[in-house]
Enzyme design. Sequence first.
Site, short mmCIF file in Angstrom:
data_model
loop_
_atom_site.label_atom_id
_atom_site.label_comp_id
_atom_site.label_asym_id
_atom_site.label_seq_id
_atom_site.Cartn_x
_atom_site.Cartn_y
_atom_site.Cartn_z
N ASP A 188 -15.96 11.05 67.38
CA ASP A 188 -14.61 10.88 66.83
C ASP A 188 -13.87 12.18 67.10
OD1 ASP A 188 -12.47 9.78 65.29
OD2 ASP A 188 -13.05 11.08 63.63
N SER A 189 -12.56 12.14 66.90
CA SER A 189 -11.78 13.36 67.06
C SER A 189 -12.10 14.36 65.95
CB SER A 189 -10.29 13.01 67.03
OG SER A 189 -10.02 12.24 65.88
N CYS A 192 -13.62 6.65 66.98
CA CYS A 192 -12.19 6.96 66.93
C CYS A 192 -11.37 5.77 67.44
CB CYS A 192 -11.94 8.20 67.80
SG CYS A 192 -10.21 8.67 67.89
N GLU A 218 -7.42 15.07 55.90
CA GLU A 218 -8.04 16.34 56.31
C GLU A 218 -7.89 17.38 55.19
OE1 GLU A 218 -9.58 17.12 59.37
OE2 GLU A 218 -9.47 14.97 59.82
N CYS A 252 -7.63 3.08 61.79
CA CYS A 252 -7.82 4.52 61.98
C CYS A 252 -9.00 4.94 61.13
CB CYS A 252 -6.56 5.28 61.56
SG CYS A 252 -6.76 7.07 61.60
N HIS A 302 -9.57 7.47 59.43
CA HIS A 302 -9.29 8.16 58.17
C HIS A 302 -8.82 7.21 57.06
CE1 HIS A 302 -9.46 11.56 60.82
NE2 HIS A 302 -9.15 12.41 59.87
N1 DGL Z 1 -9.86 9.42 64.69
C1 DGL Z 1 -8.48 9.06 64.88
C2 DGL Z 1 -8.35 7.54 64.92
O1 DGL Z 1 -9.17 6.80 64.41
C3 DGL Z 1 -7.58 9.65 63.80
C4 DGL Z 1 -7.47 11.13 63.86
C5 DGL Z 1 -6.76 11.64 65.11
O2 DGL Z 1 -5.56 11.39 65.28
O3 DGL Z 1 -7.44 12.27 65.90
O4 DGL Z 1 -7.41 7.05 65.49
#
Ligand code: DGL
Length: 265
Positions: free
Chosen positions: A12-13, A75, A153, A185, A187
């Site tokens: 993931d990011s 992600c 975050e 997403c 998050h």
């Molecule tokens: N992990 C990203 C997503 O699920 C969200 C966080 C980001 O923008 O990197 O789209």
Amino acid sequence: MKKEYTRIGVFDSGIGGLTVLRDLLDLMPGIDMAYLGDSARLPYGTKSPKTIIRYSLQCARFLIAKDIDMLVVACNTASAHAIPALREEFDIPVMGVIEAGSRAAVDAGGSRIGVIGTLSTIQSRAYDNAIKALKPGLRIYSKACPLFVPLVEEGWCDNEITEQVARRYLDCLVREDIDTLLLGCTHYPLLKGAIARVMGEGVRIVDSALSTARVVSGMIGDGYDRERPQSVDFYLSDLSQNFIDIGEVILGKKMKYVYDIDLCV
Ligand code: DGL
């Protein structure tokens, strides 16, 4: 006979993909996991498809060098843009979250579906296309909610400010009288309380984390030793105490083996 998988790589990011990892760990004790959070380059959701694909390939290469035999792209933004490139470059199974999340939204049985995600995910129309492919004729209303990621975050998952931001973003979906809301997403499951209050009773909220974990678990099958000690390694491109503090809350357990890595060598 099903192929035997022993180590799943998840990337993931940043921290949000731990919502997917948590569900994978719950469903598959005994299978080793390696989690890569590209926290140094978060957010992906504001970046161009070209950059997202480049970052995703780097994440996948790193995990493959750690001997994974299946890749889960937790992600949503990377899933929306990079799955074809990843499948072309690597010969292990690559699973994104878009298909499973869309399936969960369709299976919820509604007819007016709201999809929320990062700017880049919403612009890609990946969820709209996947939902329409599964069930043509559904009404889909999409909305990017860029401030949700920094709120999580910061650890502000359920306070007054978060609810105000949610109201600002989601009022248009309330007005469209949607019956299902897909959290597109990583998050957003962490904001479920605030989101549910804004949407009101009667709106089903689905997310791609659990549905993706279920699909992966189905692929793995049950021919493995569930009692076997499971190793879970965490690789972070920017290691901070904040990541670990929030990560352990998301996972509900200690992050024991955490490594600070450099992806851009
Ligand atoms: N992990 C990203 C997503 O699920 C969200 C966080 C980001 O923008 O990197 O789209």
